[in-house]
Design an enzyme around this catalytic site. Structure first.
Site: not given
Ligand code: F6R
Length: 633
Positions: A2, A27, A74, A100-101, A506, A510, A513, A529, A628
């Site tokens: 948010c 964000r 968000w 926000n939170g 990584e 990438k 996402e 395995h 973000k």
């Protein structure tokens, strides 16, 4: 996550709020809204989806109001629908709040308020806040501290925040106090921008820098009253706090795309400069093995190094991957046993406390709730113990002004600057650079590798910016073409070993996402395995095969995949005959010391993820569901 903005001053607020929200879009959000005060009423407009939807609703509405708050949401509690979007209001629609939170005790508060006759319109935790403030405003007999006796609106917000549990930052306006904007912070970021006769608030500085560089970062447990005449700061207990803003040195240009199609691509191209910046900041450019001075200076307290026995690294996502490379470097160069843990796991099941241990929090935003909570937990549990167990905390971040910077006494600033693309690229490279510097610093102090080897590694690091440029120049066009071939691909496997295993993770992260393709990163030796069962002609395998101790092993593991019909893509050394025979597609990078190879092998994987997502027409910089800055647990 948010985003919050607020304005009070002499200009029309709504355009300033919308422009501020645009700066916070990166964000991540799924709905947005603004509220302003005019003619004794609150005007609140909200919309599901992108800011453009909110803009369309506001189009053509004359709104001269000079005070307002705005929000990008968000979703945490309640679906991303308009009725859950912020701002939220009390029953009488006299108070509007953005948050926000997460208010953790919102269920109890909601029940109590409902019993008093309050009706709720959303599923959110935030909606309890305006109702609670309205309750306290209706009870002027409350025991306000002397400092706040003349400020009923501020006092009501103060009382309300004292009843909230969890991590939150809020901005509040009232139709009855149209020259006061109240803000409060508890474990979620919030800053105040100082202009001439106008003041701003925002959850992140990009929304402030078009207006002012004079910025005050609020601390936990603080609330502030912004009026056109100035800013007053108080503690949640009501005590006045004297503070001054500091001047940000940021250039607004860093938050522009500068001709690139996406921020992510721009940030990939910034990486050579980021590596140069780190080298300049941390190392002595003239250092040679014959010198008696240290090769690296990170400016950290000497007490961090005393009898150091162990390191534990706490981080999330890409920063956790940087931590894995950090572990490799700290163990192999400096000989220090190092543990890397997801902060979200550590905070509920911390490893046993060991003496003389350095705890490193790695976070590009400096605001990740889990990383901050894990560090806070580590600090608290060590405080009552003997001196050798006392906390030694170090933060690695590109945002030293963040909550991490306030919480941890020692910071390595990675000098990567702000990153706008949600997928971390340049900040990852910068975090890894910080680990090279720390590992070399410790290796020198502990004498675990020769000075000649340190000189060799430093020499190799100095070549890297040019080599990254070469990979970008020689690879991008080819990777863009290659990306066309994965239009319908649904799964990818990434393999790496040793220092390049984290790069496999990584590369997979990438890709998933930003392109929404399922991707797994594996240590190449683990394939047989289990995951090998996934392979067939439809699943491309990307193997990172860099010269060094595990090169032949990775090639053999790649052959095993090839034998199952997988299409093989290799991140390989340039001009390598064996690699050319093994792989279907080559992403060649210059030959470097194995120890330095992750900073090159990651580049083609970033480009591959970028071009596959861009080719699919996806929102590369703001992928669905992602934020973000993950400021909630
Ligand atoms: C991946 C990504 C996330 C972050 C994670 C931690 O591209 O951006 O996985 O790495 O959310 O964020 P910070 O580093 O801000 O703590």
């Amino acid at each position: 996550m948010c985003g919050i903005v607020g304005y009070i001053g002499m200009q029309a607020a709504s355009e300033i709020l919308l422009a501020g929200l645009e700066k916070l879009e990166y964000r991540g959000y799924d709905s947005a809204g603004i509220a302003t005060v005019g003619e004794g009423e609150i005007h609140c407009v909200r919309a599901k989806g992108k800011l453009q939807n909110l803009r369309s609703k506001l189009d053509g509405i004359e709104n001269p109001s000079q005070i307002g708050i705005g929000h990008t949401r968000w979703a945490t509690h309640g679906k991303p629908e308009e009725y859950n979007a912020h701002p939220h209001m009390d029953v009488a629609q006299r108070i509007a709040v953005v948050q926000n939170g997460i208010v953790e005790n919102f269920r109890e508060l909601r029940l109590e308020l409902q019993q008093k006759g309050h009706e709720f319109k959303s599923d959110t935790d935030t909606e309890v806040i305006p109702h609670l403030i309205a309750e306290y405003l209706a009870r002027p007999e409350s025991a306000a501290p002397a400092t706040l006796a003349s400020s009923p609106f501020l006092e009501a917000v103060r009382q309300a925040v004292n009843h909230l549990e969890g991590a939150f930052a809020i901005a509040v306006i009232s139709a009855d106090y149209s020259d006061e904007l109240i803000v409060a912070r508890q474990q979620a970021p919030l800053s105040i921008g100082f202009g001439q006769g106008e003041f701003f608030c925002a959850s992140d500085t990009p929304a402030l820098i078009p207006h002012t560089r004079a910025v005050l970062t609020m601390e936990n447990g603080e609330l502030a009253k912004l009026t056109p005449l100035g800013v007053e700061i108080y503690s949640f207990a009501g005590d006045r706090i004297k503070k001054s803003p500091r001047t940000l040195t940021w250039n607004p240009i860093v938050v522009e795309k500068q001709g690139f199609k996406h921020f992510m691509l721009k940030e990939i191209y910034e990486q050579p400069g980021v590596v140069r910046g780190c080298l300049e900041a941390y190392t002595d450019s003239t250092w040679e093995a014959s010198h008696d001075t240290p090769p690296v200076n990170l400016g950290l307290d000497e007490s961090l190094y005393e009898n150091l026995d162990r390191v534990q690294i706490l981080a999330c996502g890409t920063s956790w991957h940087a931590g894995l490379i950090g572990k490799y470097l700290l163990e192999q160069l400096a000989g220090i046993p190092t543990m890397v843990q997801y902060a979200s796991e550590f905070r509920y099941a911390g490893a046993p406390v060991t003496p003389h241990t350095l705890t490193i929090g790695v976070t590009q935003s400096g605001e990740t709730a889990d990383t901050l909570a894990a560090l806070a937990m580590e600090k608290e549990r060590r405080k009552p113990l003997k001196p050798e167990y006392q906390p030694r905390l170090l933060g690695i971040t590109n945002r030293p002004e963040s909550s991490l910077g306030h919480m941890v006494p020692n910071i390595i600033d990675t000098h990567a600057g702000i990153e706008i693309g949600v997928a971390a690229t340049k900040t990852f490279v910068a975090q890894v650079m910080a680990f090279y510097a720390l590992a070399l610093d410790l290796a020198y102090r502990r004498n675990t590798v020769s000075k000649e080897r340190i000189q060799e590694i430093l020499g190799g690091l100095r070549q890297l910016p040019g080599q990254i440029e070469l990979v970008l120049e020689s690879q991008e066009r080819y990777i863009e073409e290659l990306a066309h071939e994965f239009g319908d691909t649904q799964d990818f496997i990434f393999l790496g070993r040793g220092i390049n295993f984290p790069i496999a993770l990584e590369g997979a992260l990438k890709l998933k996402e930003i392109s929404y393709i399922h991707a797994e990163g594996y240590p190449a030796g683990e394939m047989k395995h289990g995951p090998i069962a996934l392979l067939d002609a439809k699943v491309p395998v990307v193997a990172i095969a860099m010269p060094g101790s595990v090169y032949d092993k990775v090639l053999s593991n790649a052959q095993e995949a090839k034998a199952r019909d997988a299409r093989l893509i290799g991140v390989t050394p340039m001009d390598d005959k064996e690699a050319a025979e093994t792989f279907d597609d080559l992403l060649p990078v210059p030959v470097v010391d194995e120890m330095l190879s992750p900073l090159l092998s990651v580049i083609p994987l970033q480009l591959l993820a970028y071009h596959i997502a861009a080719r699919r027409g996806l929102d590369v910089d703001q992928p669905r569901n992602l934020a973000k800055s993950v400021t909630v647990e």
